[in-house]
Design a protein around this motif. Structure first.
Motif, PDB file in Angstrom:
ATOM      1  N   GLY A 128      33.768  19.523 -24.155  1.00 28.31           N
ATOM      2  CA  GLY A 128      34.470  21.257 -23.814  1.00 28.31           C
ATOM      3  C   GLY A 128      33.574  21.642 -24.515  1.00 28.31           C
ATOM      4  N   GLN A 129      33.715  21.070 -25.886  1.00 27.31           N
ATOM      5  CA  GLN A 129      32.788  22.215 -27.903  1.00 27.31           C
ATOM      6  C   GLN A 129      31.257  22.852 -26.945  1.00 27.31           C
ATOM      7  OE1 GLN A 129      35.470  19.431 -30.369  1.00 27.31           O
ATOM      8  NE2 GLN A 129      33.402  20.070 -30.399  1.00 27.31           N
ATOM      9  N   LYS A 130      30.580  21.963 -26.108  1.00 31.37           N
ATOM     10  CA  LYS A 130      28.862  22.767 -25.725  1.00 31.37           C
ATOM     11  C   LYS A 130      29.348  24.105 -24.798  1.00 31.37           C
ATOM     12  CE  LYS A 130      29.326  20.406 -20.982  1.00 31.37           C
ATOM     13  NZ  LYS A 130      28.370  19.424 -20.181  1.00 31.37           N
ATOM     14  N   LEU A 189      14.800  26.788 -26.715  1.00 37.72           N
ATOM     15  CA  LEU A 189      15.824  25.967 -27.325  1.00 37.72           C
ATOM     16  C   LEU A 189      15.748  26.225 -29.085  1.00 37.72           C
ATOM     17  CD1 LEU A 189      15.637  23.070 -25.769  1.00 37.72           C
ATOM     18  CD2 LEU A 189      17.016  24.243 -25.544  1.00 37.72           C
ATOM     19  N   PRO A 190      17.131  26.131 -29.444  1.00 36.26           N
ATOM     20  CA  PRO A 190      17.086  26.987 -30.668  1.00 36.26           C
ATOM     21  C   PRO A 190      17.073  25.283 -32.100  1.00 36.26           C
ATOM     22  CG  PRO A 190      19.990  26.576 -30.213  1.00 36.26           C
ATOM     23  CD  PRO A 190      18.622  26.362 -29.021  1.00 36.26           C
ATOM     24  N   LYS A 191      16.386  26.010 -32.881  1.00 36.14           N
ATOM     25  CA  LYS A 191      16.713  24.538 -34.468  1.00 36.14           C
ATOM     26  C   LYS A 191      18.209  24.259 -34.748  1.00 36.14           C
ATOM     27  CE  LYS A 191      11.674  25.271 -35.258  1.00 36.14           C
ATOM     28  NZ  LYS A 191      10.525  26.009 -36.519  1.00 36.14           N
ATOM     29  N   TRP A 232      24.593  21.377 -29.139  1.00 38.68           N
ATOM     30  CA  TRP A 232      22.666  20.870 -28.556  1.00 38.68           C
ATOM     31  C   TRP A 232      22.824  20.623 -27.775  1.00 38.68           C
ATOM     32  CZ3 TRP A 232      17.736  21.801 -29.023  1.00 38.68           C
ATOM     33  CH2 TRP A 232      17.081  21.491 -28.674  1.00 38.68           C
ATOM     34  N   LYS A 233      23.705  19.742 -27.079  1.00 38.39           N
ATOM     35  CA  LYS A 233      24.148  19.169 -25.334  1.00 38.39           C
ATOM     36  C   LYS A 233      23.767  20.383 -24.927  1.00 38.39           C
ATOM     37  CE  LYS A 233      26.559  15.583 -22.767  1.00 38.39           C
ATOM     38  NZ  LYS A 233      26.693  16.584 -21.845  1.00 38.39           N
ATOM     39  N   GLY A 234      24.499  21.273 -25.318  1.00 40.84           N
ATOM     40  CA  GLY A 234      25.090  22.713 -24.380  1.00 40.84           C
ATOM     41  C   GLY A 234      23.879  23.484 -24.407  1.00 40.84           C
ATOM     42  N   PHE A 235      23.032  23.446 -25.494  1.00 38.97           N
ATOM     43  CA  PHE A 235      21.678  24.673 -25.328  1.00 38.97           C
ATOM     44  C   PHE A 235      20.940  23.939 -24.524  1.00 38.97           C
ATOM     45  CE2 PHE A 235      22.769  25.574 -29.285  1.00 38.97           C
ATOM     46  CZ  PHE A 235      23.121  27.844 -29.215  1.00 38.97           C
TER      47      PHE A 235
END
Length: 356
Positions: free
Chosen positions: A168-170, A216-218, A201-204
C-alpha cells in the motif's frame, strides 16, 4: 486519472499493482491523492538551486502516510476473515489501524511505549475505539510482543512486518511519478521502522518496469542521531529523539531499507535533534507548512547534502512529509518560541504590540 471522476482510494486506483482481485472487500477512507507541494522559499533559505517538492502525506484521512499501508492491511485482514487486528506503534500506526479497523468493523488492539507517544496521535487511537495498551518499554519491546501474538495465530498483525503494508505504501511513489511525468532525481524521507523507504523504492522500480517512468531516484533516508541503528550498523537499545515517529532502535524493514539505499545509489545517514528542529521551524516560517518533527529529518539531511555539494543545480528533488504537525502540538508550541501577548481589551494596546 480523469479529474471528473472522484478519487477512489489507492487500492482501486492502483489495483493492477496490488495483491487484490475484483472480489476483494476493499476497506478505504479514500486515502492517497496527496499534494506534491513546491517549496521555493525554503530552498532559497537553505542555499539550494534546485526544485524541491514535498509529498504532503498529512492530507491522508488520519493525517499520516500510514493510511496507504493500512487500507491494504485491513482489507486483506477482512478478506481472510480476521476478527482482531493488533499493532505496535510510536503513534501514527496506532491512529491509522484504529481508524481502518473501525471502518471495517474489526476489533483493534494497539501497544504503545509508555510516555513515548505524542498526544495528537494517542487521542486518535482512543477516539477511534482501539483497546490501547501502554507498555513499560520502548517500541521495539511492543513490536516483539505483537510478533509473538501474531505467531500464535489468533490475531492479524498490521505493522509493516505484514508485507501488504509495504504494498500500500508504495503507491505514494506512483503518485509522485504521475504528478511529475517521471521519477525525481532524488527522494528524501525519514527512516524509523524503515517500511517507507523500502516501499517507495519498490514503487519507483515497479513503475519504471511497467514503462510508466523512465528514471529511478537516489533514495536518501535520514534517521535521528539518537535512533540511528541503520547508520550505526546495529540495534539501539534505548533510542531517543524529539522525532517520536522515528524513535525506533531495531527497524522491522532493516534489510529492505539497506537495499533501497544501496541499489538506488543513495544512502541512509543521520541528523541531530537540533538540526531536525531547525528545519522543522524553518519550513513553517518560510512556507506555512506544518509537519511532525520526523518529517524534518530529511529536510535537515537535505541541508547537509547541499553543504556536501551532493545536489546538482537544477535537480528535481522530492521529499516525504510523513505526518501533520498537529500530531505533536507540544513540540510545536515549545519550538515556536512565542507566547500570546496578553493586553487590555483596547485598540491602542493591540496597536502597541503591532508596533504601530
Amino acid at each position: 486519472m480523469n479529474s471528473a471522476q472522484p478519487w477512489p482510494g489507492v487500492i482501486r486506483r492502483y489495483a493492477s499493482f496490488l495483491p487484490v482481485t475484483a472480489e476483494t472487500p476493499v476497506v478505504t477512507l479514500l486515502e492517497g491523492n496527496t499534494p506534491l507541494i513546491p517549496v521555493p522559499a525554503f530552498v532559497s533559505a537553505i542555499g539550494g538551486r534546485f526544485d524541491l517538492r514535498l509529498k504532503y502525506e498529512a492530507m491522508n484521512p488520519t493525517c499520516s502516510f500510514k493510511d496507504r499501508g493500512m487500507t491494504m492491511a485491513i482489507t486483506k485482514a477482512r478478506e481472510r476473515g480476521a476478527k482482531v487486528v493488533v499493532c505496535a506503534s510510536t503513534g501514527n500506526t496506532s491512529a491509522s489501524a484504529a481508524a481502518y479497523a473501525a471502518r471495517a468493523g474489526l476489533k483493534c488492539v494497539v501497544l504503545l511505549p509508555k510516555g513515548k507517544i505524542a498526544m495528537g496521535k494517542l487521542s486518535q487511537a482512543l477516539l477511534y475505539g482501539a483497546t490501547t495498551v501502554s507498555i513499560e518499554g520502548n517500541f521495539d519491546d511492543a513490536l516483539r510482543i505483537v510478533r509473538e501474538l501474531g505467531e500464535a495465530g489468533q490475531v492479524e498483525v498490521v505493522n509493516s512486518v505484514n508485507p501488504v503494508r509495504i504494498e500500500g505504501q508504495k503507491t505514494a511513489a506512483f503518485e509522485i511519478c504521475d504528478a511529475l511525468g517521471d521519477a525525481p532525481d532524488f527522494h528524501f524521507l525519514p527512516v524509523g521502522n524503515a517500511g517507507n523507504i523500502t516501499a517507495y523504492w519498490k514503487g519507483f522500480r515497479e513503475y519504471a518496469e511497467a514503462g510508466l517512468s523512465d528514471t529511478l531516484p537516489k533514495m536518501m533516508g535520514w534517521q535521528a542521531a539518537g535512533a540511528a541503528p541503520l547508520v550505526l550498523g546495529h540495534p539501539v537499545a534505548n533510542p531517543e529523539t524529539v522525532a517520536t515517529a522515528i524513535r525506533i532502535g531495531n527497524p522491522a524493514s532493516w534489510q529492505g531499507a539497506v537495499e533501497a539505499a544501496r541499489d538506488s545509489g543513495g544512502s541512509i545517514r543521520s541528523v541531530t535533534d537540533d538540526e531536525i528542529l531547525h528545519a522543522y521551524k524553518l519550513l513553517a516560517r518560510t512556507e506555512g507548512i506544518m509537519v511532525e518533527p520526523a518529517c524534518a529529518a530529511p529536510l535537515a539531511g537535505l541541508i547537509q547534502s547541499i553543504a556536501a555539494g551532493e545536489i546538482p543545480d537544477g535537480a528535481l528533488v522530492t521529499a516525504t512529509m510523513t505526518g501533520h504537525g498537529l500530531k505533536d502540538p507540544d513540540t510545536a508550541i515549545r519550538v515556536a518560541g512565542f507566547e500570546p501577548h496578553i493586553v487590555p481589551a483596547s485598540k491602542e494596546a493591540v496597536m502597541a504590540v503591532m508596533g504601530l
